[in-house]
Design a protein around this motif. Structure first.
Motif, PDB file in Angstrom:
ATOM      1  N   UNK A 171      -5.706 -15.994 103.977  1.00 36.60           N
ATOM      2  CA  UNK A 171      -6.585 -16.398 102.861  1.00 36.60           C
ATOM      3  C   UNK A 171      -7.489 -17.585 103.172  1.00 36.60           C
ATOM      4  N   UNK A 172      -7.259 -18.306 104.282  1.00 33.78           N
ATOM      5  CA  UNK A 172      -8.138 -19.438 104.610  1.00 33.78           C
ATOM      6  C   UNK A 172      -9.480 -18.965 105.167  1.00 33.78           C
ATOM      7  N   UNK A 173      -9.568 -17.695 105.556  1.00 30.92           N
ATOM      8  CA  UNK A 173     -10.836 -17.164 106.074  1.00 30.92           C
ATOM      9  C   UNK A 173     -11.794 -16.921 104.912  1.00 30.92           C
TER      10      UNK A 173
ATOM     11  N   UNK B  88     -17.576 -17.189 108.014  1.00 28.21           N
ATOM     12  CA  UNK B  88     -18.574 -16.267 108.547  1.00 28.21           C
ATOM     13  C   UNK B  88     -19.598 -16.009 107.447  1.00 28.21           C
ATOM     14  N   UNK B  89     -20.868 -16.091 107.790  1.00 27.71           N
ATOM     15  CA  UNK B  89     -21.931 -15.875 106.813  1.00 27.71           C
ATOM     16  C   UNK B  89     -22.900 -14.824 107.338  1.00 27.71           C
ATOM     17  N   UNK B  90     -23.147 -13.814 106.525  1.00 23.26           N
ATOM     18  CA  UNK B  90     -24.115 -12.767 106.850  1.00 23.26           C
ATOM     19  C   UNK B  90     -25.332 -12.969 105.961  1.00 23.26           C
ATOM     20  N   UNK B  91     -26.477 -13.214 106.586  1.00 22.37           N
ATOM     21  CA  UNK B  91     -27.720 -13.493 105.868  1.00 22.37           C
ATOM     22  C   UNK B  91     -28.683 -12.336 106.094  1.00 22.37           C
ATOM     23  N   UNK B  92     -29.219 -11.791 105.014  1.00 19.85           N
ATOM     24  CA  UNK B  92     -30.172 -10.692 105.105  1.00 19.85           C
ATOM     25  C   UNK B  92     -31.582 -11.256 105.091  1.00 19.85           C
ATOM     26  N   UNK B  93     -32.335 -10.959 106.135  1.00 22.53           N
ATOM     27  CA  UNK B  93     -33.711 -11.452 106.246  1.00 22.53           C
ATOM     28  C   UNK B  93     -34.647 -10.454 105.567  1.00 22.53           C
ATOM     29  N   UNK B  94     -35.498 -10.939 104.668  1.00 22.99           N
ATOM     30  CA  UNK B  94     -36.347 -10.065 103.865  1.00 22.99           C
ATOM     31  C   UNK B  94     -37.822 -10.376 104.088  1.00 22.99           C
ATOM     32  N   UNK B  95     -38.642  -9.354 103.843  1.00 24.56           N
ATOM     33  CA  UNK B  95     -40.088  -9.544 103.917  1.00 24.56           C
ATOM     34  C   UNK B  95     -40.627  -9.888 102.534  1.00 24.56           C
ATOM     35  N   UNK B  96     -41.950  -9.996 102.408  1.00 20.63           N
ATOM     36  CA  UNK B  96     -42.559 -10.407 101.144  1.00 20.63           C
ATOM     37  C   UNK B  96     -42.307  -9.391 100.043  1.00 20.63           C
TER      38      UNK B  96
ATOM     39  N   UNK C 123     -19.239 -14.337  98.221  1.00 22.04           N
ATOM     40  CA  UNK C 123     -17.972 -14.315  98.941  1.00 22.04           C
ATOM     41  C   UNK C 123     -17.325 -12.932  98.858  1.00 22.04           C
ATOM     42  N   UNK C 124     -16.851 -12.459  99.994  1.00 19.65           N
ATOM     43  CA  UNK C 124     -16.088 -11.212 100.030  1.00 19.65           C
ATOM     44  C   UNK C 124     -14.669 -11.533  99.582  1.00 19.65           C
ATOM     45  N   UNK C 125     -14.264 -10.980  98.448  1.00 15.01           N
ATOM     46  CA  UNK C 125     -12.962 -11.322  97.872  1.00 15.01           C
ATOM     47  C   UNK C 125     -12.239 -10.051  97.447  1.00 15.01           C
ATOM     48  N   UNK C 126     -11.603  -9.346  98.382  1.00 13.55           N
ATOM     49  CA  UNK C 126     -10.946  -8.083  98.025  1.00 13.55           C
ATOM     50  C   UNK C 126      -9.823  -8.261  97.011  1.00 13.55           C
ATOM     51  N   UNK C 127      -9.133  -9.412  97.033  1.00  9.30           N
ATOM     52  CA  UNK C 127      -8.021  -9.606  96.102  1.00  9.30           C
ATOM     53  C   UNK C 127      -8.478  -9.523  94.650  1.00  9.30           C
ATOM     54  N   UNK C 128      -9.694  -9.983  94.387  1.00  5.63           N
ATOM     55  CA  UNK C 128     -10.201  -9.979  93.008  1.00  5.63           C
ATOM     56  C   UNK C 128     -10.512  -8.580  92.507  1.00  5.63           C
TER      57      UNK C 128
ATOM     58  N   UNK D 168     -18.746  -9.093 112.170  1.00  4.35           N
ATOM     59  CA  UNK D 168     -17.819  -9.983 111.469  1.00  4.35           C
ATOM     60  C   UNK D 168     -16.477 -10.019 112.193  1.00  4.35           C
ATOM     61  N   UNK D 169     -16.018  -8.858 112.634  1.00  2.75           N
ATOM     62  CA  UNK D 169     -14.759  -8.829 113.381  1.00  2.75           C
ATOM     63  C   UNK D 169     -14.882  -9.636 114.679  1.00  2.75           C
ATOM     64  N   UNK D 170     -16.022  -9.559 115.339  1.00  3.14           N
ATOM     65  CA  UNK D 170     -16.228 -10.371 116.538  1.00  3.14           C
ATOM     66  C   UNK D 170     -16.061 -11.858 116.220  1.00  3.14           C
ATOM     67  N   UNK D 171     -16.605 -12.274 115.070  1.00  3.62           N
ATOM     68  CA  UNK D 171     -16.469 -13.675 114.663  1.00  3.62           C
ATOM     69  C   UNK D 171     -15.012 -14.036 114.401  1.00  3.62           C
ATOM     70  N   UNK D 172     -14.293 -13.141 113.715  1.00  2.24           N
ATOM     71  CA  UNK D 172     -12.892 -13.414 113.405  1.00  2.24           C
ATOM     72  C   UNK D 172     -12.043 -13.424 114.671  1.00  2.24           C
TER      73      UNK D 172
END
Length: 644
Positions: A178-180, A30-38, A188-193, A19-23
């Motif tokens: 905050x635009x990130x 930035x979207x992190x998707x977890x790939x799952x099996x059956x 959504x990752x929302x530390x402020x909340x 994620x830091x690399x993306x930033x």
């Protein structure tokens, strides 16, 4: 070096690095998707961003070798001018914690403005080789997509456990910009909340005659569990992190903000090893005392708020001002006890008043009853309850519980290690490098509290470099260290201690063998070869150093037994240096059974074991291993259908 970086066992940290690399590439989404099996198990990870991507030239530059990165000389991102995180070019290797096959696909712009799509990939067996097809023409916009696959043990990435840690690591950056938007598994990752409250402390200290300044920002979480210290630059970008084991009654992240922190990346683990004060070590002492004062004040504040609320609702069992010094002490003790068990006090006014009144009456008439209540509510042992009156006024209850947890965890681990080493069914599953080695890296206290972990799985030449570093002689030119037969050797675990007497340094090298190995001449000669390679290499000469090499096995044959039981020598001693009586360098080679190692560790905990009356069950063993070492346990060990 490459293997150490690629062999990271922390998939959550790997995701944070990506994620830091993306930033750093000026991504706003930035979207992190977890790939799952059956079976809904996590078997892969995809990270996609809308950043600037990478041109073919930059891909060629950044993936050419470890440590190469365009960010080495940069301080801010290219487009948004936000502070950079990574500069060492190592994040891509940590990505192997997420899969045995990793791939980057990116669209970036060349200097001419043309869009090009580039794809590079690598496998864990060839960590430092990244390759792919030739770049092709593409249409905008720019992006980068990372994908990892090939692992089936990524349960630590489940959202409820991983998302809070990711949010804490990114918190200051996301609050500043905050635009990130970062989404993890669709949320959504929302530390402020999640911020309950925050406070910033100014840090002042002196080192080498110069006054220093930094800041400590403490963020307490509403719903996030855990406690972590982040070492950041002055912009709040983390360069290192370490867990905090104290203050267990709070959930928080503490951020040290210091302009020079980037120059001390990866040094936090060395702070406890340094016998002489270091700049970072002196800062960490100030941080530690500031956190202590912060949470002592927070506990007192919580106590005042809670007692104040009880007084407002007229459920507090005392009226007016204390009539005597004894009542002052009694009320203070009551406040500590009542607030410590506040989670168990009913919330309705009538029940709350009754419970507090009964607690006051019990405290006045039958102090032992208070201890019984505490034991019932928070699980204190009888021994701790007997000492509670004496300890409560000067020791917060949370510390008592933490101390008990540390001791019982160690007792549980010793029982678990016995199962691993001596259970015939477990022996067949446990491998030396993949399992036993990695578990003991995290439990180095088994070999003695006086040693600090220095290195593991290193060659003899690297051992020399670490040794010279401990002597304050970093950077001295070295030549390759080999065994007496000219071959290379690798050390399993290396611990180090700088003893105060006569400036003597001590090293402990532990060579582990899986429980199924019965030591013979082969294993004995191997560890003797390591020892003699060091003693006979002139680069180690001239230092007041004692090396102890210990071969740890389940058992040994008669040949080894005779060698380690010689008249006039301590039992277990296989070899001892007598090459030069005038040399300050000494070494000893030992052979120890697992039973001896375990017995020695058990003896150190015997007093506490008796006091706690703790006898670990198989359920305790399973719980401890799964909580602390799930990522390195062999499949089937202590499972419901495996050995038990």
């Amino acid at each position: 070096m490459v293997q150490r970086l690629a062999g990271e066992t922390d998939p959550v940290r790997a995701v944070i690095e990506l994620i830091w690399n993306s930033l750093d590439a000026d991504a706003n989404e930035v979207s992190v998707i977890l790939d799952r099996n059956v079976a809904d198990g996590i078997v892969g990870v995809t990270v996609r961003d809308d950043g600037l991507g990478m041109s073919p030239e930059r891909v060629e530059q950044d993936f050419k070798w470890v440590g190469n990165s365009w960010k080495l000389g940069a301080r801010v991102t290219e487009r948004e001018k936000r502070p950079l995180h990574g500069r060492l070019g190592q994040g891509r290797l940590r990505a192997f914690a997420l899969g045995t096959r990793i791939t980057w696909e990116t669209v970036g712009q060349e200097a001419t403005g043309a869009f090009k799509k580039t794809r590079v990939s690598s496998t864990i067996d060839h960590r430092n080789d990244f390759s792919g097809p030739d770049p092709v023409d593409a249409q905008g916009p720019t992006y980068t997509e990372f994908r990892a696959e090939g692992r089936d043990s990524l349960g630590r990435l489940e959202g409820d456990s991983a998302r809070p840690r990711i949010g804490a690591a990114l918190a200051l950056h996301l609050l500043t910009f905050p635009t990130i938007e970062v989404r993890y598994d669709g949320v959504k990752i929302d530390p402020a909340a999640n911020i309950e409250r925050e406070m910033t402390h100014e840090l002042k200290w002196s080192f080498d005659g110069a006054d220093r300044r930094a800041a400590l920002r403490v963020v307490e979480w509403r719903d996030v569990q855990g406690r972590t210290l982040y070492l950041c630059d002055e912009k709040g970008v983390p360069v290192d992190e370490t867990p905090i084991r104290r203050f267990a009654d709070f959930n928080f992240a503490a951020y040290v903000l210091w302009a020079d922190m980037a120059e001390h990346a990866n040094e936090v683990l060395l702070v406890d090893m340094e016998q002489e004060a270091s700049l970072l070590g002196s800062l960490m002492q100030v941080v530690d005392s500031t956190l202590e004062d912060h949470f002592e004040a927070r506990r007192a504040e919580q106590r005042r708020e809670l007692v104040g609320r009880w007084k407002e609702t007229k459920t507090y069992p005392y009226e007016g001002d204390p009539a005597s010094e004894e009542e002052v002490v009694e009320r203070a003790t009551f406040d500590v006890v009542a607030t410590a068990v506040r989670r168990h006090i009913p919330k309705t006014r009538g029940q709350e008043k009754l419970t507090l009144g009964l607690l006051k009456d019990t405290l006045q008439r039958n102090p032992d009853g208070v201890k019984t209540l505490l034991n019932q509510y928070v699980g204190l042992t009888e021994g701790e309850s007997e000492e509670l009156d004496r300890l409560l006024e000067r020791t917060p209850l949370s510390r008592l519980i933490r101390a008990t947890t540390d001791v019982t965890d160690r007792l549980d681990f010793l029982s678990a290690l016995r199962e691993i080493v001596f259970n015939p069914e477990a022996k067949g599953l446990v491998k030396e490098r993949d399992h036993l080695h990695k578990i003991l890296e995290r439990e180095s206290w088994v070999f003695g509290e006086q040693f600090n972990m220095m290195s593991s799985e290193i060659g003899l030449t690297r051992a020399l470099e670490q040794h010279l570093s401990m002597l304050g002689r970093e950077g001295e030119p070295t030549t390759k260290v080999t065994k007496t037969d000219g071959s290379q050797g690798r050390l399993d675990l290396m611990f180090s201690l700088a003893a105060p007497e006569h400036e003597t340094k001590r090293h402990l090298v532990v060579e582990l063998k899986v429980p199924s190995v019965v030591a013979s001449y082969k294993e004995a000669n191997q560890i003797k070869g390591y020892a003699r390679a060091i003693v006979e290499d002139p680069q180690f000469a001239g230092t007041h150093t004692v090396w102890d090499f210990v071969l740890v096995v389940s058992d040994y044959n008669n040949d080894v037994r005779r060698d380690i039981n010689q008249r006039g020598r301590e039992s277990g001693l296989l070899d001892e240096s007598e090459l030069d009586p005038n040399s300050p360098l000494r070494y000893r080679v030992w052979v120890r059974r697992w039973s001896e190692i375990l017995e020695s560790a058990d003896q150190r905990l015997l007093y506490y074991k008796r006091g706690l009356q703790h006898d670990a069950s198989l359920i305790d063993v399973k719980r401890y291993l799964r909580d602390h070492h799930a990522d390195v346990l062999p499949e089937g060990l202590f499972s419901e259908d495996g050995p038990s």
